[in-house]
Design a protein around this motif. Structure first.
Motif, PDB file in Angstrom:
ATOM      1  N   ARG A 240      31.934  34.677  31.266  1.00 13.42           N
ATOM      2  CA  ARG A 240      32.063  33.223  31.340  1.00 13.42           C
ATOM      3  C   ARG A 240      32.677  32.743  32.653  1.00 13.42           C
ATOM      4  NH1 ARG A 240      34.611  33.017  25.588  1.00 13.42           N
ATOM      5  NH2 ARG A 240      32.761  33.302  24.335  1.00 13.42           N
ATOM      6  N   LEU A 241      33.295  33.643  33.400  1.00  9.86           N
ATOM      7  CA  LEU A 241      33.933  33.257  34.657  1.00  9.86           C
ATOM      8  C   LEU A 241      32.896  32.847  35.696  1.00  9.86           C
ATOM      9  CD1 LEU A 241      36.594  36.073  35.082  1.00  9.86           C
ATOM     10  CD2 LEU A 241      37.030  33.686  34.505  1.00  9.86           C
ATOM     11  N   THR A 242      33.323  31.978  36.591  1.00 10.60           N
ATOM     12  CA  THR A 242      32.476  31.622  37.734  1.00 10.60           C
ATOM     13  C   THR A 242      32.505  32.782  38.726  1.00 10.60           C
ATOM     14  OG1 THR A 242      34.305  30.613  38.923  1.00 10.60           O
ATOM     15  CG2 THR A 242      33.034  29.174  37.443  1.00 10.60           C
ATOM     16  N   PRO A 243      31.566  32.830  39.659  1.00 14.24           N
ATOM     17  CA  PRO A 243      31.607  33.904  40.661  1.00 14.24           C
ATOM     18  C   PRO A 243      32.926  33.938  41.441  1.00 14.24           C
ATOM     19  CG  PRO A 243      29.459  32.858  40.693  1.00 14.24           C
ATOM     20  CD  PRO A 243      30.318  32.052  39.757  1.00 14.24           C
ATOM     21  N   ALA A 244      33.483  32.773  41.752  1.00 21.56           N
ATOM     22  CA  ALA A 244      34.764  32.746  42.457  1.00 21.56           C
ATOM     23  C   ALA A 244      35.879  33.299  41.562  1.00 21.56           C
ATOM     24  CB  ALA A 244      35.089  31.322  42.886  1.00 21.56           C
ATOM     25  N   GLY A 245      35.824  32.982  40.275  1.00 28.21           N
ATOM     26  CA  GLY A 245      36.806  33.504  39.331  1.00 28.21           C
ATOM     27  C   GLY A 245      36.721  35.007  39.188  1.00 28.21           C
ATOM     28  N   ARG A 246      35.497  35.539  39.198  1.00 26.93           N
ATOM     29  CA  ARG A 246      35.314  36.991  39.125  1.00 26.93           C
ATOM     30  C   ARG A 246      35.899  37.665  40.358  1.00 26.93           C
ATOM     31  NH1 ARG A 246      29.123  37.635  36.826  1.00 26.93           N
ATOM     32  NH2 ARG A 246      29.517  36.577  34.839  1.00 26.93           N
ATOM     33  N   ASP A 247      35.637  37.069  41.533  1.00 29.78           N
ATOM     34  CA  ASP A 247      36.174  37.639  42.768  1.00 29.78           C
ATOM     35  C   ASP A 247      37.699  37.639  42.747  1.00 29.78           C
ATOM     36  OD1 ASP A 247      33.612  38.055  43.670  1.00 29.78           O
ATOM     37  OD2 ASP A 247      33.575  36.250  44.926  1.00 29.78           O
ATOM     38  N   ASP A 248      38.295  36.544  42.271  1.00 38.36           N
ATOM     39  CA  ASP A 248      39.752  36.468  42.184  1.00 38.36           C
ATOM     40  C   ASP A 248      40.303  37.522  41.230  1.00 38.36           C
ATOM     41  OD1 ASP A 248      39.774  34.364  43.958  1.00 38.36           O
ATOM     42  OD2 ASP A 248      39.956  32.819  42.396  1.00 38.36           O
ATOM     43  N   LEU A 249      39.653  37.685  40.097  1.00 44.83           N
ATOM     44  CA  LEU A 249      40.106  38.662  39.113  1.00 44.83           C
ATOM     45  C   LEU A 249      40.009  40.082  39.659  1.00 44.83           C
ATOM     46  CD1 LEU A 249      41.067  39.201  36.202  1.00 44.83           C
ATOM     47  CD2 LEU A 249      38.664  39.360  35.569  1.00 44.83           C
ATOM     48  N   LEU A 250      38.909  40.398  40.319  1.00 48.75           N
ATOM     49  CA  LEU A 250      38.745  41.735  40.882  1.00 48.75           C
ATOM     50  C   LEU A 250      39.728  41.990  42.020  1.00 48.75           C
ATOM     51  CD1 LEU A 250      34.861  42.050  40.814  1.00 48.75           C
ATOM     52  CD2 LEU A 250      36.522  43.133  39.292  1.00 48.75           C
ATOM     53  N   ALA A 251      40.006  40.980  42.825  1.00 51.49           N
ATOM     54  CA  ALA A 251      40.990  41.122  43.903  1.00 51.49           C
ATOM     55  C   ALA A 251      42.375  41.375  43.322  1.00 51.49           C
ATOM     56  CB  ALA A 251      40.992  39.881  44.781  1.00 51.49           C
ATOM     57  N   TYR A 252      42.722  40.655  42.268  1.00 52.10           N
ATOM     58  CA  TYR A 252      44.021  40.843  41.628  1.00 52.10           C
ATOM     59  C   TYR A 252      44.126  42.238  41.012  1.00 52.10           C
ATOM     60  CZ  TYR A 252      48.010  40.135  38.564  1.00 52.10           C
ATOM     61  OH  TYR A 252      49.219  40.256  37.927  1.00 52.10           O
ATOM     62  N   ALA A 253      43.064  42.687  40.376  1.00 50.95           N
ATOM     63  CA  ALA A 253      43.067  44.018  39.769  1.00 50.95           C
ATOM     64  C   ALA A 253      43.222  45.105  40.833  1.00 50.95           C
ATOM     65  CB  ALA A 253      41.787  44.238  38.974  1.00 50.95           C
ATOM     66  N   SER A 254      42.586  44.936  41.975  1.00 50.11           N
ATOM     67  CA  SER A 254      42.709  45.946  43.024  1.00 50.11           C
ATOM     68  C   SER A 254      44.119  45.977  43.609  1.00 50.11           C
ATOM     69  CB  SER A 254      41.671  45.718  44.120  1.00 50.11           C
ATOM     70  OG  SER A 254      41.937  44.525  44.809  1.00 50.11           O
TER      71      SER A 254
ATOM     72  N   LEU B 111      46.821  45.333  41.879  1.00 47.82           N
ATOM     73  CA  LEU B 111      47.622  46.018  40.868  1.00 47.82           C
ATOM     74  C   LEU B 111      47.460  47.537  40.956  1.00 47.82           C
ATOM     75  CD1 LEU B 111      47.163  43.777  37.700  1.00 47.82           C
ATOM     76  CD2 LEU B 111      49.170  43.959  39.167  1.00 47.82           C
ATOM     77  N   VAL B 112      46.247  47.980  41.213  1.00 42.46           N
ATOM     78  CA  VAL B 112      45.995  49.416  41.342  1.00 42.46           C
ATOM     79  C   VAL B 112      46.709  49.961  42.565  1.00 42.46           C
ATOM     80  CG1 VAL B 112      44.203  51.130  41.807  1.00 42.46           C
ATOM     81  CG2 VAL B 112      43.827  49.384  40.085  1.00 42.46           C
ATOM     82  N   ARG B 113      46.679  49.231  43.669  1.00 44.24           N
ATOM     83  CA  ARG B 113      47.364  49.697  44.884  1.00 44.24           C
ATOM     84  C   ARG B 113      48.869  49.757  44.674  1.00 44.24           C
ATOM     85  NH1 ARG B 113      43.872  45.955  47.987  1.00 44.24           N
ATOM     86  NH2 ARG B 113      42.053  47.158  48.505  1.00 44.24           N
ATOM     87  N   ARG B 114      49.427  48.763  43.993  1.00 41.10           N
ATOM     88  CA  ARG B 114      50.874  48.755  43.732  1.00 41.10           C
ATOM     89  C   ARG B 114      51.278  49.911  42.830  1.00 41.10           C
ATOM     90  NH1 ARG B 114      51.907  42.614  42.064  1.00 41.10           N
ATOM     91  NH2 ARG B 114      51.036  41.669  43.930  1.00 41.10           N
TER      92      ARG B 114
ATOM     93  N   GLY C 186      47.795  54.158  42.491  1.00 39.79           N
ATOM     94  CA  GLY C 186      46.571  54.841  42.098  1.00 39.79           C
ATOM     95  C   GLY C 186      45.569  54.965  43.217  1.00 39.79           C
ATOM     96  N   GLU C 187      45.700  54.133  44.216  1.00 43.12           N
ATOM     97  CA  GLU C 187      44.748  54.156  45.322  1.00 43.12           C
ATOM     98  C   GLU C 187      45.504  53.901  46.610  1.00 43.12           C
ATOM     99  OE1 GLU C 187      41.296  51.260  47.005  1.00 43.12           O
ATOM    100  OE2 GLU C 187      41.325  51.604  44.856  1.00 43.12           O
ATOM    101  N   LYS C 188      45.236  54.720  47.612  1.00 41.02           N
ATOM    102  CA  LYS C 188      45.870  54.528  48.911  1.00 41.02           C
ATOM    103  C   LYS C 188      44.841  53.959  49.870  1.00 41.02           C
ATOM    104  CE  LYS C 188      48.895  58.386  48.059  1.00 41.02           C
ATOM    105  NZ  LYS C 188      49.165  59.765  48.355  1.00 41.02           N
ATOM    106  N   GLU C 189      45.288  53.131  50.771  1.00 38.82           N
ATOM    107  CA  GLU C 189      44.372  52.533  51.744  1.00 38.82           C
ATOM    108  C   GLU C 189      43.762  53.624  52.619  1.00 38.82           C
ATOM    109  OE1 GLU C 189      44.006  49.103  52.858  1.00 38.82           O
ATOM    110  OE2 GLU C 189      45.113  48.209  51.212  1.00 38.82           O
ATOM    111  N   ASN C 190      42.489  53.484  52.936  1.00 38.92           N
ATOM    112  CA  ASN C 190      41.750  54.411  53.797  1.00 38.92           C
ATOM    113  C   ASN C 190      41.837  55.845  53.297  1.00 38.92           C
ATOM    114  OD1 ASN C 190      41.094  52.261  55.500  1.00 38.92           O
ATOM    115  ND2 ASN C 190      42.974  52.519  56.662  1.00 38.92           N
ATOM    116  N   ASP C 191      41.836  56.048  52.011  1.00 42.37           N
ATOM    117  CA  ASP C 191      41.907  57.369  51.422  1.00 42.37           C
ATOM    118  C   ASP C 191      40.557  57.697  50.794  1.00 42.37           C
ATOM    119  OD1 ASP C 191      43.005  59.750  50.733  1.00 42.37           O
ATOM    120  OD2 ASP C 191      44.071  58.993  48.974  1.00 42.37           O
TER     121      ASP C 191
END
Length: 68
Positions: free
Chosen positions: A16-30, A32-35, A38-43
């Motif tokens: 139901r999210l708009t494309p902008a809402g999906r992008d925001d949600l995915l950015a926030y999730a990424s 959280l994973v970095r914090r 679980g994922e290191k930059e350029n790894d």
């Protein structure tokens, strides 16, 4: 694939999210994973295995095939 009721609700809300809402949600999730560490930059991915370079593979040799 069997999904629980909560998983089905999450999928329905995501659709139901708009494309902008999906992008925001995915950015926030990424973030959280970095914090979480679980994922290191350029790894590179950690779930990959490497083949031994010294392994002999006779089937991969470039030899001519003779047939009669």
């Amino acid at each position: 694939m069997d999904l629980t009721l909560d998983e089905q609700r999450l999928i329905a809300e995501y659709r139901r999210l708009t494309p902008a809402g999906r992008d925001d949600l995915l950015a926030y999730a990424s973030t959280l994973v970095r914090r979480a560490g679980g994922e290191k930059e350029n790894d590179t991915a950690t779930d990959q295995c490497r083949l031994k370079s010294a392994e002999l593979r006779p089937e991969a040799e470039k030899t001519p095939v003779f047939t009669e």
